[in-house]
Design an enzyme around this catalytic site. Structure first.
Site, PDB file in Angstrom:
ATOM      1  N   SER A 136       0.859  -1.183   0.000  1.00  0.00           N
ATOM      2  CA  SER A 136       0.000   0.000   0.000  1.00  0.00           C
ATOM      3  C   SER A 136       0.898   1.237   0.000  1.00  0.00           C
ATOM      4  CB  SER A 136      -0.889   0.003   1.244  1.00  0.00           C
ATOM      5  OG  SER A 136      -1.506   1.264   1.435  1.00  0.00           O
ATOM      6  N   TYR A 149      -2.000   0.431  10.840  1.00  0.00           N
ATOM      7  CA  TYR A 149      -2.108  -0.110   9.481  1.00  0.00           C
ATOM      8  C   TYR A 149      -0.840   0.192   8.693  1.00  0.00           C
ATOM      9  CZ  TYR A 149      -3.667  -0.683   4.659  1.00  0.00           C
ATOM     10  OH  TYR A 149      -3.776  -1.065   3.349  1.00  0.00           O
TER      11      TYR A 149
END
Length: 256
Positions: A136, A149
């Site tokens: 990501s 995250y």
């Protein structure tokens, strides 16, 4: 038959997180291209759909090591390994429970590393193969309410870059995929209040375009893919001027 063209591709492709979001799109595209697809996920309906399309569907919860071993036992010799399964919960670190933190690390870090470690020796023996690992942009630039995250994706990014160097001598490719926010159920689960989605609604990627980029790299391996392309520049800017990027990025999470 005259006028009929049949695509034949005998590559065995393994995909995790294949029952939702971009994983489902990737699996469908791979099936269309004629690859032999081995797909894992937890959604029964999606697994049935993939099975009906011709995939080898394996139900598994990648948070559990014994289920990872079960999946590995079902796999043939692989040509392409797409480690896509991911989990995000967007909230302040101090507002998350221990269970939520553990769950993100289990799915985003432990599972892909475990699978890559276990699969790699067989590819090394054959001296060929390709790992495509979905990280990501959060693995390059962290933002408010995504500290945990982002830490999982930073860990995964570190693994991708180190693992690439470890296996390249055996003719094994490792591609890191770094998408920005994608308009999928993942985002809805990660951002229950919808504040983040509202803030970046004009920048959301479509699942189809990300999936196409991933599948494209199967035949044309590259070091990494940043989506949208400008995100690659953002990460480079962050390395030079982190305060500036942080000042802009924290606006995505203004709502408490």
């Amino acid at each position: 038959l005259k006028g009929v063209y049949i695509i034949v591709n005998n590559k065995n492709v393994f995909i995790t997180g294949a029952t939702s979001g971009i994983g489902l799109k990737i699996a469908q595209l791979c099936i269309e291209k004629g690859y032999n697809v081995y797909a894992t996920g937890r959604n029964d309906a999606s697994l049935k759909t993939l099975s009906n399309l011709g995939a080898h569907a394996i139900k598994a919860d990648l948070r559990k090591k014994y289920e990872l071993d079960y999946v590995l036992a079902q796999l043939p010799e692989l040509d392409v390994v797409i480690l896509n399964a991911g989990l995000g919960i967007f909230n302040n670190a101090y507002d998350l429970t221990d269970e939520q933190v553990d769950e993100m690390f289990d799915v985003n870090v432990h599972a892909p590393i475990y699978l890559a470690r276990k699969i790699a020796p067989k590819l090394i023996e054959r001296k060929k193969g390709h790992f495509i690992i979905i990280s990501s942009q959060a693995g390059k630039v962290a933002t408010k309410k995504a500290s945990i995250y982002a830490s999982t994706k930073h860990a995964l990014t570190g693994f991708i870059n180190g693992f690439r160097l470890e296996v390249e001598q055996y003719n094994i490719k490792v591609t890191g995929i770094y998408p920005g926010p994608i308009d999928t159920p993942f985002l809805h689960k990660a951002d229950a209040q919808g504040a983040y989605r509202q803030a970046i609604k004009n920048f959301l990627l479509l699942p189809d375009e990300v999936a196409k980029e991933v599948v494209y790299t199967i035949e044309r391996p590259v070091r990494e893919v940043n989506l949208p392309r400008v995100m690659g520049l953002t990460a480079k800017l962050y390395a030079i001027a982190p305060s500036l990027v942080e000042k802009v990025g924290k606006g995505f999470f203004n709502k408490k």
